[in-house]
Design a protein around this motif. Structure first.
Motif, PDB file in Angstrom:
ATOM      1  N   SER A  56      43.092  42.705  49.133  1.00 15.20           N
ATOM      2  CA  SER A  56      43.441  44.098  49.382  1.00 15.20           C
ATOM      3  C   SER A  56      42.740  44.977  48.346  1.00 15.20           C
ATOM      4  O   SER A  56      42.843  44.731  47.140  1.00 15.20           O
ATOM      5  CB  SER A  56      44.970  44.225  49.257  1.00 15.20           C
ATOM      6  N   ALA A  58      41.710  48.902  46.630  1.00 18.66           N
ATOM      7  CA  ALA A  58      42.413  50.144  46.280  1.00 18.66           C
ATOM      8  C   ALA A  58      42.293  51.184  47.394  1.00 18.66           C
ATOM      9  O   ALA A  58      43.182  52.028  47.556  1.00 18.66           O
ATOM     10  CB  ALA A  58      41.854  50.696  44.967  1.00 18.66           C
ATOM     11  N   LYS A 108      48.856  42.724  46.983  1.00 19.34           N
ATOM     12  CA  LYS A 108      47.945  43.518  46.144  1.00 19.34           C
ATOM     13  C   LYS A 108      47.476  42.634  44.980  1.00 19.34           C
ATOM     14  O   LYS A 108      48.135  41.657  44.632  1.00 19.34           O
ATOM     15  CB  LYS A 108      48.696  44.732  45.576  1.00 19.34           C
ATOM     16  N   SER A 112      46.692  37.623  46.855  1.00 14.42           N
ATOM     17  CA  SER A 112      45.753  37.666  47.984  1.00 14.42           C
ATOM     18  C   SER A 112      46.385  36.919  49.160  1.00 14.42           C
ATOM     19  O   SER A 112      47.450  36.310  49.021  1.00 14.42           O
ATOM     20  CB  SER A 112      44.425  37.004  47.596  1.00 14.42           C
ATOM     21  N   TRP A 318      38.070  42.028  44.559  1.00 14.82           N
ATOM     22  CA  TRP A 318      39.041  43.118  44.637  1.00 14.82           C
ATOM     23  C   TRP A 318      38.384  44.483  44.811  1.00 14.82           C
ATOM     24  O   TRP A 318      39.055  45.505  44.712  1.00 14.82           O
ATOM     25  CB  TRP A 318      39.948  43.101  43.398  1.00 14.82           C
TER      26      TRP A 318
END
Ligand SMILES: Cc1ncc(COP(=O)(O)O)c(C=O)c1O
Length: 331
Positions: A56, A58, A108, A112, A318
């Motif tokens: 995920s 930002a 988050k 994962s 990320w």
């Protein structure tokens, strides 16, 4: 967060193969599958699987890491086990669609979504010890996972085993349950007898891999790991770490490494060793156990290069660093 791999999304994607080919994939309950007790997989281990992750970012997007590599390995494992050929486009669509359905459940960072495609031979025939299963089932399970390093990445204690093998040498590059079954007894014995976290299998002194991860040695600006052959699993993380190391200007040496060279180099104060894998990411090794003697690896603590390589890999996964190799697929 539950123990790694024990929590599942309520549904999985599933297709089956018979003489008419693959069925249209469906989303079904992930609680159970039904098969004949004489199914080929239950007797002759016609099974392979994959492990990859969705992350995920930002910006709210969900991104799967290097799915093409896992699909290639899944195809290769299926072929080498004489299972029906997978349809990579179909499996890719199955993975993307089921992850998309559970987008909101992707943890988050530092968590994962772990993705577990699985392919098993289902033909009900206990007479086919030396023949392929003509039918199979392929499903994609999802398991939200947390931080593997919660509580800090404690450097591992690794037993160097020169006598045993993880699996039959021609099976090493297949991600199949039988290989893990073959390694389980020795690993449990190593945990019990010398409190090792894992075994590094080094048949006749040839440093290969551990039960569930590849092995790399870092000596200053050089990274050393066994060159690809059929005896061990070709890790996607291994390839990613080597690529990142090259990008950083490190020298990558893919070559044979003997136990005696390993122990000799381990004496250097700046040496680092680590295990690479989808679950382990890059986990530092602090101690080798060999012939009942303990050998500290460098300082015995996580080294700066290991941490830097791991951080860079995580940052790409990320979305915190540019994905220059196009490793991520948005779902
Ligand atoms: C035996 C073995 N070697 C190596 C690896 C590393 O492979 P990957 O980096 O593709 O996860 C794994 C799986 O994680 C494994 O089970």
């Amino acid at each position: 967060m539950a123990i790694f791999g024990t929590e599942f999304m309520p549904e999985m994607a599933l297709t089956s193969y018979d003489k008419d080919g693959w069925t249209k994939p469906q989303h079904v309950s992930a609680n159970s599958i039904s098969m004949h007790p004489g199914a080929h997989v239950l007797h002759y281990s016609s099974t392979c699987f994959e492990g990859l992750k969705a992350f995920s970012h930002a910006d709210g997007s969900i991104n799967i890491f290097r799915m093409d590599q896992n699909l290639n390995r899944f195809e290769q494992s299926s072929r080498l086990l004489s299972l029906p050929d997978i349809d990579k486009q179909q499996v890719s669509d199955m993975i993307i669609e089921i992850v998309h359905k559970y987008k909101a459940d992707v943890p988050k960072p530092p968590g994962s979504m772990y993705i577990r495609p699985t392919h098993i031979g289902t033909e009900p025939s206990i007479g086919k010890a030396a023949a392929a299963s003509l039918t199979s089932l392929l499903y994609v399970l999802l398991s939200p996972v947390g931080d593997y390093f919660a509580g800090g990445a404690k450097p591992l204690r690794i037993l160097l085993d020169e006598k045993g093998v993880r699996c039959a040498p021609h099976m090493g590059m297949i991600k199949s349950g039988g290989n893990y079954a073959s390694a389980l007894g020795p690993i449990l014995a190593a945990k019990e007898s010398v409190q090792a976290d894992q075994i590094l299998f080094c048949p006749n002194g040839d440093v290969q891999e551990t039960g569930a991860a590849n092995f790399i040695l870092i000596d200053g600006n050089e990274i050393i790991t066994k060159a690809l052959d059929s005896s061990f699993l070709h890790g996607v993380t291994r390839d990613s770490i080597l690529t990142i190391a090259r990008d950083m200007g490190m020298t990558v040496s893919e070559r044979d490494l003997s136990v005696s060279e390993l122990l000799e180099r381990a004496k250097k104060p700046n040496i680092e060793a680590a295990l690479s894998g989808t679950a382990a990411v890059l986990t530092p090794v602090g101690t080798f156990i060999h012939n009942n003697e303990e050998h500290k690896v460098g300082t015995g603590e996580a080294g700066p290069t290991t941490l830097k390589l791991r951080q860079t890999l995580n940052d790409i996964q990320w979305g915190r660093q540019k994905d220059t190799h196009n490793w991520l697929v948005k779902v």
